[in-house]
Each structure stands twice: as C-alpha cells, then as structure tokens.
Design a protein around this motif. Structure first.
Motif, PDB file in Angstrom:
ATOM      1  N   MET A 299     -10.039  -6.345  42.873  1.00  0.00           N
ATOM      2  CA  MET A 299      -8.914  -7.041  43.504  1.00  0.00           C
ATOM      3  C   MET A 299      -8.791  -8.463  42.957  1.00  0.00           C
ATOM      4  O   MET A 299      -7.693  -8.917  42.619  1.00  0.00           O
ATOM      5  CB  MET A 299      -9.153  -7.050  45.023  1.00  0.00           C
ATOM      6  N   ALA A 302      -7.333  -8.377  39.628  1.00  0.00           N
ATOM      7  CA  ALA A 302      -5.921  -8.011  39.690  1.00  0.00           C
ATOM      8  C   ALA A 302      -5.064  -9.213  40.065  1.00  0.00           C
ATOM      9  O   ALA A 302      -4.034  -9.461  39.441  1.00  0.00           O
ATOM     10  CB  ALA A 302      -5.728  -6.889  40.709  1.00  0.00           C
ATOM     11  N   GLY A 304      -5.639 -12.311  39.631  1.00  0.00           N
ATOM     12  CA  GLY A 304      -5.570 -13.397  38.661  1.00  0.00           C
ATOM     13  C   GLY A 304      -6.848 -14.174  38.388  1.00  0.00           C
ATOM     14  O   GLY A 304      -6.811 -15.228  37.755  1.00  0.00           O
ATOM     15  N   PRO A 399      -9.911  -3.300  36.794  1.00  0.00           N
ATOM     16  CA  PRO A 399      -9.308  -3.432  38.123  1.00  0.00           C
ATOM     17  C   PRO A 399      -8.583  -2.165  38.574  1.00  0.00           C
ATOM     18  O   PRO A 399      -8.664  -1.798  39.739  1.00  0.00           O
ATOM     19  CB  PRO A 399      -8.342  -4.608  37.969  1.00  0.00           C
ATOM     20  N   ALA A 400      -7.907  -1.491  37.639  1.00  0.00           N
ATOM     21  CA  ALA A 400      -7.177  -0.284  38.034  1.00  0.00           C
ATOM     22  C   ALA A 400      -8.131   0.775  38.575  1.00  0.00           C
ATOM     23  O   ALA A 400      -7.889   1.383  39.612  1.00  0.00           O
ATOM     24  CB  ALA A 400      -6.396   0.258  36.851  1.00  0.00           C
ATOM     25  N   ARG A 404      -8.848   2.147  42.599  1.00  0.00           N
ATOM     26  CA  ARG A 404      -8.504   3.541  42.834  1.00  0.00           C
ATOM     27  C   ARG A 404      -9.559   4.267  43.673  1.00  0.00           C
ATOM     28  O   ARG A 404      -9.223   5.112  44.489  1.00  0.00           O
ATOM     29  CB  ARG A 404      -8.351   4.258  41.507  1.00  0.00           C
TER      30      ARG A 404
ATOM     31  N   TYR B  13      -3.769  10.856  30.769  1.00  0.00           N
ATOM     32  CA  TYR B  13      -5.221  10.774  30.957  1.00  0.00           C
ATOM     33  C   TYR B  13      -5.853  11.942  30.247  1.00  0.00           C
ATOM     34  O   TYR B  13      -5.446  13.079  30.427  1.00  0.00           O
ATOM     35  CB  TYR B  13      -5.583  10.839  32.446  1.00  0.00           C
ATOM     36  N   THR B  47       0.808   5.773  41.898  1.00  0.00           N
ATOM     37  CA  THR B  47      -0.153   4.687  41.661  1.00  0.00           C
ATOM     38  C   THR B  47      -0.218   4.335  40.179  1.00  0.00           C
ATOM     39  O   THR B  47      -0.207   3.155  39.798  1.00  0.00           O
ATOM     40  CB  THR B  47      -1.547   5.089  42.187  1.00  0.00           C
ATOM     41  N   THR B  48      -0.276   5.360  39.351  1.00  0.00           N
ATOM     42  CA  THR B  48      -0.335   5.126  37.905  1.00  0.00           C
ATOM     43  C   THR B  48       0.885   4.315  37.451  1.00  0.00           C
ATOM     44  O   THR B  48       0.752   3.351  36.687  1.00  0.00           O
ATOM     45  CB  THR B  48      -0.373   6.477  37.161  1.00  0.00           C
ATOM     46  N   ASN B  51       0.602   0.720  38.718  1.00  0.00           N
ATOM     47  CA  ASN B  51      -0.430  -0.031  37.989  1.00  0.00           C
ATOM     48  C   ASN B  51       0.046  -0.455  36.603  1.00  0.00           C
ATOM     49  O   ASN B  51      -0.323  -1.523  36.118  1.00  0.00           O
ATOM     50  CB  ASN B  51      -1.717   0.790  37.882  1.00  0.00           C
ATOM     51  N   LEU B  56      -2.038  -3.588  35.279  1.00  0.00           N
ATOM     52  CA  LEU B  56      -3.424  -3.236  35.561  1.00  0.00           C
ATOM     53  C   LEU B  56      -3.892  -2.041  34.734  1.00  0.00           C
ATOM     54  O   LEU B  56      -5.070  -1.896  34.465  1.00  0.00           O
ATOM     55  CB  LEU B  56      -3.595  -2.903  37.057  1.00  0.00           C
ATOM     56  N   ASP B  57      -2.962  -1.199  34.352  1.00  0.00           N
ATOM     57  CA  ASP B  57      -3.317   0.036  33.652  1.00  0.00           C
ATOM     58  C   ASP B  57      -2.431   0.146  32.421  1.00  0.00           C
ATOM     59  O   ASP B  57      -1.207   0.076  32.527  1.00  0.00           O
ATOM     60  CB  ASP B  57      -3.069   1.223  34.618  1.00  0.00           C
ATOM     61  N   ILE B  80      -3.777 -11.615  32.374  1.00  0.00           N
ATOM     62  CA  ILE B  80      -4.340 -12.037  33.672  1.00  0.00           C
ATOM     63  C   ILE B  80      -3.539 -13.206  34.238  1.00  0.00           C
ATOM     64  O   ILE B  80      -3.151 -13.204  35.406  1.00  0.00           O
ATOM     65  CB  ILE B  80      -5.831 -12.408  33.521  1.00  0.00           C
ATOM     66  N   ARG B  83      -0.135 -11.983  35.393  1.00  0.00           N
ATOM     67  CA  ARG B  83      -0.230 -11.329  36.716  1.00  0.00           C
ATOM     68  C   ARG B  83      -0.300 -12.368  37.818  1.00  0.00           C
ATOM     69  O   ARG B  83       0.376 -12.279  38.838  1.00  0.00           O
ATOM     70  CB  ARG B  83      -1.493 -10.455  36.785  1.00  0.00           C
ATOM     71  N   PHE B  89       0.327  -8.785  44.661  1.00  0.00           N
ATOM     72  CA  PHE B  89      -0.217  -7.461  44.936  1.00  0.00           C
ATOM     73  C   PHE B  89      -0.561  -7.309  46.413  1.00  0.00           C
ATOM     74  O   PHE B  89      -1.160  -8.202  47.022  1.00  0.00           O
ATOM     75  CB  PHE B  89      -1.507  -7.226  44.137  1.00  0.00           C
ATOM     76  N   PHE B  91      -2.570  -4.270  48.288  1.00  0.00           N
ATOM     77  CA  PHE B  91      -3.188  -2.954  48.122  1.00  0.00           C
ATOM     78  C   PHE B  91      -3.332  -2.273  49.474  1.00  0.00           C
ATOM     79  O   PHE B  91      -3.081  -2.863  50.525  1.00  0.00           O
ATOM     80  CB  PHE B  91      -4.552  -3.095  47.447  1.00  0.00           C
ATOM     81  N   GLN B  92      -3.798  -1.035  49.405  1.00  0.00           N
ATOM     82  CA  GLN B  92      -3.999  -0.273  50.631  1.00  0.00           C
ATOM     83  C   GLN B  92      -5.109  -0.893  51.476  1.00  0.00           C
ATOM     84  O   GLN B  92      -5.014  -0.990  52.692  1.00  0.00           O
ATOM     85  CB  GLN B  92      -4.350   1.162  50.248  1.00  0.00           C
ATOM     86  N   SER B  93      -6.161  -1.334  50.798  1.00  0.00           N
ATOM     87  CA  SER B  93      -7.275  -1.984  51.503  1.00  0.00           C
ATOM     88  C   SER B  93      -7.981  -2.914  50.522  1.00  0.00           C
ATOM     89  O   SER B  93      -7.598  -2.992  49.357  1.00  0.00           O
ATOM     90  CB  SER B  93      -8.243  -0.941  52.039  1.00  0.00           C
ATOM     91  N   TYR B  94      -9.014  -3.576  50.979  1.00  0.00           N
ATOM     92  CA  TYR B  94      -9.767  -4.526  50.144  1.00  0.00           C
ATOM     93  C   TYR B  94      -8.850  -5.573  49.511  1.00  0.00           C
ATOM     94  O   TYR B  94      -8.964  -5.908  48.354  1.00  0.00           O
ATOM     95  CB  TYR B  94     -10.560  -3.803  49.047  1.00  0.00           C
ATOM     96  N   ASN B  95      -7.915  -6.039  50.300  1.00  0.00           N
ATOM     97  CA  ASN B  95      -6.976  -7.026  49.786  1.00  0.00           C
ATOM     98  C   ASN B  95      -7.521  -8.436  49.805  1.00  0.00           C
ATOM     99  O   ASN B  95      -7.160  -9.255  48.977  1.00  0.00           O
ATOM    100  CB  ASN B  95      -5.731  -7.017  50.664  1.00  0.00           C
TER     101      ASN B  95
END
Ligand SMILES: Nc1ncnc2c1ncn2[C@@H]1O[C@H](COP(=O)(O)OP(=O)(O)OP(=O)(O)O)[C@@H](O)[C@H]1O
Ligand SMILES: [Mg+2]
Lengths: 406, 230
Positions: A299, A302, A304, A399-400, A404, B13, B47-48, B51, B56-57, B80, B83, B89, B91-95
């Motif tokens: 995170m 991501a 920065g 990060p991606a 995930r 992938y 998600t792909t 990202n 990020l991807d 970086i 971004r 961003f 995210f769903q969790s761990y923000n």
C-alpha cells in the motif's frame, strides 16, 4: 514522519521488540563493564609502575640507555635537577645513582640494582616510602641504611637492622664492598620488582664508588597529571639543550603503553563479537516485520513511497530498535562503572596470581567516554547492517501482488 | 476533457502452462468528473484493469495515458512519483498506516509530496471534516470502524489532489449502512471537488449510484452505459 512511523512500528509487537532491546542492553552492559574493568586494571598497573620507580619522565646520558655503563652519567645533574624542579606542574625531581651489584647476607647472595637516592627527593617521585611494611624509610639506622623489598628480605633471610654486604665495581673498575644495615622493608605486590631493587642514600654509595658528587645516572621526574606530560617533556628537553635523553614513561616502558592499546583492542573485539551475535536476532526480527507487513508495504509503495523511503523506514526501525537497547545498556553499564571508580572490585580471592604480575587485588574501574561513543556508533552500525537484507526483501515487494493477496 | 485514455490494453498472465488473458484489448476514455463503476463477475479482470490504470501492474501491451502522459513509458521511479501526485487509491482493506492517527495518515501523503506544514495541517482538517470524521482526527485506525477507516482512506486519496481516484471494491468489507454512507460520501466528494472516481464493484448499491457503468467479461468490455442520476 518517517521517524515516528519507525519508532511506533517498534511497539506494534511489544514483547518481540522488548526481547531484542533487552538482549542488546545486556550485551552492551557486559561490554561496557568489562571494558571499564580491564581499562581500570591497565591504568592501575601503569600508575603503579610509574609510582614505584619509572616516574613520568626520565633523563639519562645518551650513552647510558644502550650500555647502562656506570661511567655514562650526567655530570651536572644537581644543577639540572634544580632547574627542572622550577617547571610548573612538576611535583618532584629525584637524581639517582644506579649500579648493579651483589647483595649478600650471612646466608646467601642475590643480584640487585642499587638506586642511590636522596630520600627526601625520592619521596616526591615514587611511593616506595609509603609501602614500607617493616622498619622505616631510611630512618632508625644512622650509618649506611638500606631499604629492600620483602621478597629479597625473605630470600636473604634478613630482618630490619640486619647487615647486608654490597659488592660493586667502583669508578676505577676495582671491586669494592660496603656494609649496609636494613632500615626498612617495602612491598609493592610485584615480587620481581621487590626482589631486585634496593635503595641506599646517594651520599653513601657515592663515597663508596668515588662517583662525582653532583652527577647522576638518572633524573626521575614526577608530574601532577599525565595530561601535562608533553608540555613538561618539551620544557625538560629545552633545559637539557637536547644533549641528553629525555623520555616519557611511554618510551621507557613501551609495553605499558601498549597495555592500554591492547586492552582497548581486545574490548572492541569482545564488543563486536557480542554485537555479531545480536545481529542475527535483529535480522530475524526485521525479516518477520517485513513479512508481516507485506500488504502495508504494498500500500505504501502504491500511494507513493519510493524505494529510498521504504528502505530508510526499515533501516530506521532496525537502528532505533538496537539503539534503544544499546543506550539502556550503556547507561546502566556506565552507571555501574562509575560506582566502580570509587568502590573497587575485590579480586583478592584470585589475586595471588595477579599480584605476581604486578596487578592489584582491588580493581577500580575506569570509564572511557571515547569508548562509549564508539560503542554507540557500533550499535547503530549493527542496526543498519541488520536491516539491509530485510529492507532489500521489502523492496522486492510488488505492490500489485501485495495488495491482491487476501 | 479526457483524464484517461486507454488503447488496446491487454494483460496476459503466463501461469504454469495456462495463459490467462485477464484483460483482453480494452479501449476506453474517462472524462474529468466521471463517477464510473467497473463491474463484472469474479475473475473478469476488474482488478487487473484498475491496477494497470493505476500504474501498479504493467500491461502486456497497449497504452494508458493520464493527463496526456503515457504512464507505462515512465521509469519506475518516475512512475512512483506520478502515482503519488496524480492518482488516489482506496483499496478494499489495508488502506491506512496502523501506527499513524487518522490525521497523520491524511497528512502523510502530502508530506511525501513535500507540501508545507501549514497547508498540510489545514487540508487534513478540512478533508476529515468533509468525510465526516473531523472529531476522530487523533484516533488510530484500530480505534475506527471499517466504514470510518474507508472514509479516512477517501480523505487520504483526495489529499494529494489527484487527477482521479481508483477504488477497488471499497465497500466489500462494509455492512450495508456503511456502504450506503461511503457511497454518499464519494458521490459528494465527486461533486464538491469534481474529482474523477473509478471503482470496481460487485455491489448493486454501488452500481445504482454510478453515472457510468462499464461491464467487463473475460477481459473484454461487454457494455458501456451512462445513467442520469439527478
Ligand atoms: N498474478 C496473477 N497471475 C496469474 N493470473 C492472475 C493473476 N492475477 C489475476 N490473475 C487472473 O486474471 C484474471 C482476472 O483477475 P482479476 O483479479 O483482475 O479479476 P476481478 O474481476 O478483479 O475478480 P474479483 O471480482 O474476484 O476481484 C483471473 O482469471 C485471475 O485468476
Ligand atoms: Mg478484483
């Protein structure tokens, strides 16, 4: 904010961090105490060697140092002695006549070095007078008094007032003898020294040998503080007009000088070994930290945080972790060493062996600030080194991918 | 004005023998101020896709232009910084950074950007009030509910003044009440600051709020619809 993140991160897993902090503190405490102890021991040893005979500075005829020949004396020693005594911070100047001889009792004989001294001057330079265990320092005997060491007294089987015959070669290379009577017996704890050094009055031995009245083989100088050594040295050199050998205790007894250096080096090796052992514990902890925080690190990247910042954050956490332990260890260690400066550690249980080597039974610790600073630097270095591999691992995070994993 | 321009974006992938075309040739533009949902079944490539939009991807092929900058031609260092300055961003969790307070979390990104302290403090306060938790500025994330944490995440995403905000299933861990109010909030922020929002979701309530819904299946756009929600 990087700093406070790193600092607070340490306390996320309190038990784990405290274990590391405690072990670093313990290791550094041991290092500080050990170094203060051994340094104290070395300092005491050096001080004792200086006090028992070496003194801080000695002046000789240039020829004397090589051959110790009786004829290589300083002709105008009495005048020089008076001049040196005028230098500030000089607390005592003693002129000595030195001669190898045989000292014999009724039973046996032993080779000794005779120092012919002027008792009142010698008292200001060495501490032999305060180490008299029987009789008195040149008193109580009116004709030809001699002060000898305990070990020699035992060897010759003599007591105070016993007669000793001294046999020497005089100025004309003739063998002469003189009868002396034991006025006092001293003990320095250094058996070798006590067995081979005896003291007589300068005038007595001078008459016996026909040595010039105002000359000397050696001028021993006592000063108030080792910090003034260089200043006084240069003053003495200018008084002697660079015609004589003027040497400090460091040159006269290089092994004593190396003693401190060697002691310090051993201590650094000891501390580095301790830190090396701790290093693996810290690496392990930091690896766990990086593993646990994969998502969080992802995170951060991501949003920065660049690699340099991620790296610094982890290194900082590792350094703060080890430094906290290090500082606790240094403070407790320094505190204990401070107490040891006035409350000596009693080694008398094992002291027999040490005393043979000239060490004291009571050791006063000696705390060196430079050492403490260097230990702090080493601890910081350990923290940095411990963080390198875990931080590298953290940078490998994508990060991606990190975000995930559910 | 197009904030985002995407051309034949593809991600393949190569996982043990099987090739997965997670995203398979997407062409799309996103305009400033959009409030867009990317929907589709699980594994469809949402998600792909997000990202790759967010830098990020790395795409297998294709192009992502943000404000005219082809982001995948930047070096990883430049990316970086890009971004940090252009994309928010959620995210769903761990923000959030768990050891920092709500306020510090919001301030942190502005500090990375090198904004002066005064501006940081002021904007932090303003944003946390805007997302409705001005009174929790000094609380650590663990002391906040999931909904409150996501609000802080939205405030943090807005703090850097990004071109757009990417949110990958921001409501997945929230109960329905928190979901409704977070959506309300994002929609308000979208109107108030004219910030572009793109979010991936399974959630019908989220779709109901979106003004554009892009439906993806097997990495391809199935539908692209606009709705008037006023
Ligand atoms: N790192 C990866 N390696 C291999 N295949 C992957 C990887 N990441 C995603 N995929 C595959 O790519 C496809 C798209 O995945 P993606 O996560 O983008 O779908 P999604 O629409 O976000 O699904 P969900 O709704 O479950 O979040 C899936 O088939 C997935 O298995
Ligand atoms: Mg997804």
């Amino acid at each position: 904010m990087l700093f406070s993140i790193s600092w607070r991160n340490i306390w996320r897993n309190k038990v784990r961090s405290l274990v590391i902090i405690f072990s670093v503190a313990l290791g550094i405490f041991a290092g500080v105490i050990a170094s203060a102890f051994f340094r104290g021991m070395a300092d005491q040893r050096i001080q004792k060697v200086i006090n028992t005979g070496l003194s801080y500075i000695q002046v000789h005829n240039p020829g004397y140092q090589q051959t110790s020949d009786f004829a290589n004396y300083i002709p105008d020693a009495a005048k020089l002695t008076d001049e040196i005594r005028e230098i500030s911070n000089v607390t005592g100047v003693s002129r000595r006549l030195l001669i190898q001889s045989m000292a014999a009792s009724a039973e046996t004989a032993s080779g000794v070095l005779i120092s012919g001294v002027i008792p009142d001057e010698e008292k200001k330079v060495t501490t032999i007078h305060s180490r008299i265990i029987d009789g008195e320092y040149f008193e109580g005997i009116s004709r030809n008094p001699v002060v000898i060491g305990k070990k020699l007294a035992e060897k010759l089987n003599v007591k105070v007032r016993s007669k000793i015959v001294i046999t020497i070669q005089d100025m004309d290379n003739d063998i002469t003898s003189g009868a002396f009577r034991v006025a006092g017996i001293y003990s320095t704890d250094n058996n070798m020294f006590d067995e081979s050094n005896i003291y007589v009055r300068f005038s007595d031995i001078q008459k016996l040998t026909g040595f010039p009245q105002n000359a000397a083989h050696e001028i021993a100088i006592n000063i108030n503080d080792n910090d003034n050594l260089q200043f006084i040295l240069s003053n003495v050199k200018s008084i002697t007009e660079n015609k004589l050998d003027v040497q400090t205790w460091k040159e006269l007894s290089p092994e004593m000088n190396y003693l401190t250096e060697a002691m310090d080096m051993y201590m650094y090796i000891f501390i580095i070994i301790i830190l090396l052992a701790l290093l693996f514990g810290i690496i392990n902890t930091m690896l766990m930290v990086v593993m646990e925080r994969t998502k969080e690190l992802g995170m951060l990247m991501a949003i920065g945080m660049n690699k340099i910042r991620i790296f610094s954050m982890i290194v900082l956490e590792s350094v703060l972790l080890s430094l906290t332990g290090g500082i606790v260890g240094i403070i407790i260690g320094a505190f204990a060493a401070k107490i040891g400066e006035t409350h000596p550690i009693d080694l008398s249980m094992w002291a027999q062996g040490y005393q043979q080597l000239g060490y004291d039974a009571f050791v006063y610790t000696s705390l060196d600030t430079v050492m403490l600073i260097n230990i702090t630097i080493l601890v910081i270095l350990t923290g940095v080194i411990a963080a390198i591999y875990p931080a590298y691992k953290a940078l490998k995070n994508d990060p991606a991918d990190a975000l995930r994993i559910e | 004005m197009n904030v985002i321009e995407i051309k034949s974006l593809t991600k393949i992938y190569n996982s043990s023998e099987v090739q997965v075309k997670a995203v398979n040739g997407i062409d799309i533009n996103v305009k400033e101020g959009e409030f867009t949902a990317v929907v589709g079944p699980s594994g469809s490539g949402k998600t792909t896709f997000l990202n790759m939009l967010g830098g990020l991807d790395k795409p297998t092929s294709g192009e992502v232009k943000i404000g005219g900058v082809d982001i995948w031609s930047l070096t990883s260092r430049q990316l970086i910084d890009f971004r940090m300055n252009n994309i928010g961003f959620v995210f769903q969790s761990y923000n959030l950074i768990p050891v920092l307070t709500a306020g510090e979390n919001v301030e942190f990104i502005m500090q990375l950007q090198g904004k002066p302290k005064k501006e940081r403090a002021q904007r932090t306060k303003e944003l946390l009030e805007a997302v409705g938790i001005g009174d929790r500025i000094n609380s650590r994330p663990s002391k906040l509910s999931g909904g409150q944490q996501q609000r802080v995440a939205v405030a943090r995403a807005l703090a850097s003044k990004p071109e757009f905000i990417l949110a990958d299933e921001p409501t997945a861990n929230l109960d329905s009440k928190a979901t409704t109010s977070l959506l309300e909030l994002m929609s308000n922020m979208n109107k108030k600051y004219n910030t572009t929002f793109i979010f991936a979701t399974h959630d019908q309530r989220v779709m109901d709020k979106a003004r554009r819904i892009i439906t993806i299946e097997d990495g391809k756009i199935l539908k692209d619809e606009y709705f008037n929600r006023d």
